[in-house]
Design a protein around this motif. Structure first.
Motif, PDB file in Angstrom:
ATOM      1  N   GLN A 275       0.808  -1.219   0.000  1.00 18.93           N
ATOM      2  CA  GLN A 275       0.000   0.000   0.000  1.00 18.93           C
ATOM      3  C   GLN A 275       0.847   1.278   0.000  1.00 18.93           C
ATOM      4  OE1 GLN A 275      -0.540  -2.617   1.972  1.00 18.93           O
ATOM      5  NE2 GLN A 275      -0.371  -2.085   4.146  1.00 18.93           N
TER       6      GLN A 275
ATOM      7  N   GLU B 135       3.828   1.783  -1.309  1.00 16.78           N
ATOM      8  CA  GLU B 135       4.375   2.022  -2.645  1.00 16.78           C
ATOM      9  C   GLU B 135       3.272   2.375  -3.630  1.00 16.78           C
ATOM     10  OE1 GLU B 135       7.192  -0.136  -6.001  1.00 16.78           O
ATOM     11  OE2 GLU B 135       7.344  -0.720  -3.902  1.00 16.78           O
ATOM     12  N   ASP B 136       2.116   1.761  -3.481  1.00 13.10           N
ATOM     13  CA  ASP B 136       0.999   2.083  -4.380  1.00 13.10           C
ATOM     14  C   ASP B 136       0.614   3.554  -4.278  1.00 13.10           C
ATOM     15  OD1 ASP B 136       0.843  -0.482  -5.375  1.00 13.10           O
ATOM     16  OD2 ASP B 136      -0.823  -1.087  -4.073  1.00 13.10           O
TER      17      ASP B 136
ATOM     18  N   THR C 208       3.548   6.014  -5.537  1.00 10.95           N
ATOM     19  CA  THR C 208       3.835   6.004  -6.978  1.00 10.95           C
ATOM     20  C   THR C 208       2.628   6.442  -7.797  1.00 10.95           C
ATOM     21  OG1 THR C 208       3.277   3.651  -7.105  1.00 10.95           O
ATOM     22  CG2 THR C 208       5.617   4.215  -6.855  1.00 10.95           C
TER      23      THR C 208
ATOM     24  N   ARG D 156      -0.316   4.971  -7.960  1.00  9.09           N
ATOM     25  CA  ARG D 156      -1.217   3.914  -8.436  1.00  9.09           C
ATOM     26  C   ARG D 156      -2.569   3.992  -7.741  1.00  9.09           C
ATOM     27  NH1 ARG D 156       3.767   0.779  -8.860  1.00  9.09           N
ATOM     28  NH2 ARG D 156       3.564  -0.057  -6.737  1.00  9.09           N
ATOM     29  N   ILE D 157      -2.579   4.477  -6.501  1.00 13.12           N
ATOM     30  CA  ILE D 157      -3.846   4.760  -5.833  1.00 13.12           C
ATOM     31  C   ILE D 157      -3.771   6.162  -5.241  1.00 13.12           C
ATOM     32  CG2 ILE D 157      -4.290   2.340  -5.282  1.00 13.12           C
ATOM     33  CD1 ILE D 157      -3.453   2.962  -2.387  1.00 13.12           C
ATOM     34  N   ARG D 158      -4.920   6.761  -4.984  1.00 15.50           N
ATOM     35  CA  ARG D 158      -4.966   8.096  -4.415  1.00 15.50           C
ATOM     36  C   ARG D 158      -4.917   8.017  -2.883  1.00 15.50           C
ATOM     37  NH1 ARG D 158      -6.157  11.902  -8.132  1.00 15.50           N
ATOM     38  NH2 ARG D 158      -6.913  13.379  -6.562  1.00 15.50           N
TER      39      ARG D 158
ATOM     40  N   THR E 213       2.118  11.590  -1.715  1.00 12.25           N
ATOM     41  CA  THR E 213       0.843  11.210  -2.309  1.00 12.25           C
ATOM     42  C   THR E 213       0.320  12.329  -3.201  1.00 12.25           C
ATOM     43  OG1 THR E 213      -0.634  12.136  -0.629  1.00 12.25           O
ATOM     44  CG2 THR E 213       0.406  10.015  -0.118  1.00 12.25           C
ATOM     45  N   ASP E 214      -0.861  12.109  -3.758  1.00 12.95           N
ATOM     46  CA  ASP E 214      -1.431  13.095  -4.680  1.00 12.95           C
ATOM     47  C   ASP E 214      -1.817  14.406  -3.998  1.00 12.95           C
ATOM     48  OD1 ASP E 214      -3.529  11.089  -3.696  1.00 12.95           O
ATOM     49  OD2 ASP E 214      -4.799  12.740  -4.360  1.00 12.95           O
TER      50      ASP E 214
ATOM     51  N   SER F  19       4.501  10.577  -6.436  1.00 12.64           N
ATOM     52  CA  SER F  19       3.220  10.091  -6.954  1.00 12.64           C
ATOM     53  C   SER F  19       2.896  10.687  -8.318  1.00 12.64           C
ATOM     54  CB  SER F  19       2.082  10.384  -5.974  1.00 12.64           C
ATOM     55  OG  SER F  19       1.833  11.769  -5.872  1.00 12.64           O
TER      56      SER F  19
ATOM     57  N   GLY G 198       5.952   8.739 -10.650  1.00 17.25           N
ATOM     58  CA  GLY G 198       5.732   7.316 -10.894  1.00 17.25           C
ATOM     59  C   GLY G 198       6.811   6.420 -10.341  1.00 17.25           C
ATOM     60  N   TYR G 199       7.859   6.983  -9.779  1.00 16.48           N
ATOM     61  CA  TYR G 199       8.935   6.220  -9.145  1.00 16.48           C
ATOM     62  C   TYR G 199       9.191   6.810  -7.761  1.00 16.48           C
ATOM     63  CZ  TYR G 199       9.839   5.121 -14.068  1.00 16.48           C
ATOM     64  OH  TYR G 199       9.709   4.745 -15.383  1.00 16.48           O
TER      65      TYR G 199
END
Length: 211
Positions: A44, A46-47, A50, A52-54, A107-108, A130, A133-134
């Motif tokens: 979670q 890393e997701d 990066t 992949r989730i907000r 995060t976003d 975020s 992407g890395y």
């Protein structure tokens, strides 16, 4: 010649009070350490860092894991403090013509958080994993920073309170410093003749949130 100083965000520029987290858990009857042991675990963390989730989805995952939406929401909106010594140092660097930037595994919501804290007046640009992407220490995030700054690695000084996250910066040739307080950081910058030696003593620092 160093032309840019890049700072980690959490644990360097801003800090969170660990007592505040423990107070949230006590108030809501959540076992001590349960929130962050899940929040910062894989996959979670890393997701969310990066992109992949907000962040909202991440907080919802935390709420489901601990079985307490109110505690998760309160944790997700807890206050932070910006280190005034770091802001003074950034101002000194900028006055000397050095670009000051931030690179965070965030995060976003980082753009809104940075604006609310007034960081955009002291650091520009603010690089957020975020959006890239890395995450640090992936060398690709450091190459991205160099491309955006238009600088060679030898022209960039990077500091992070996580020694592991310095690895990517070192691998691409940046000047890397393990942050352990304002005093050692100032001394490291002084070695490059970027600031004067001396300055304020380190203050009390809380743990990192993301990095």
């Amino acid at each position: 010649m160093i032309r840019a100083a890049v700072f980690d965000l959490d644990g360097v520029v801003r800090h969170f009070d660990p007592d505040h987290v423990r107070a949230i858990e006590r108030r809501h009857g959540v076992p001590e350490g349960a929130i962050e042991s899940f929040a910062f675990a894989q996959p979670q963390i890393e997701d969310v860092t990066t992109g992949r989730i907000r962040r909202a989805a991440w907080v919802e995952m935390i709420a489901q894991h601990i079985g307490n939406a109110a505690a998760a929401a309160e944790w997700g909106s807890q206050p932070s403090q910006v280190d005034p010594n770091i802001l003074d140092l950034a101002a000194e660097l900028r006055a000397a013509g050095i670009v000051t930037a931030i690179l965070t595994n965030g995060t976003d919501t980082i753009p809104a958080e940075a604006a609310e804290l007034g960081l955009v007046r002291h650091f520009d640009p603010i690089f957020n994993s975020s959006a890239i992407g890395y995450i640090k220490p992936d060398i690709r995030v450091f190459h991205y920073v160099l491309d955006q700054l238009g600088l060679d690695a030898q022209e960039v000084f990077f500091t992070d309170d996580s020694e592991r996250k310095l690895q990517g910066a070192q691998a691409c040739g940046m000047h890397a410093h393990h942050f352990r307080g304002i005093g050692p950081l100032r001394a490291a910058l002084a070695q490059h003749q970027l600031v004067a030696r001396g300055g304020a003593e380190p203050g009390r620092c809380g743990p990192r949130r993301f990095g």
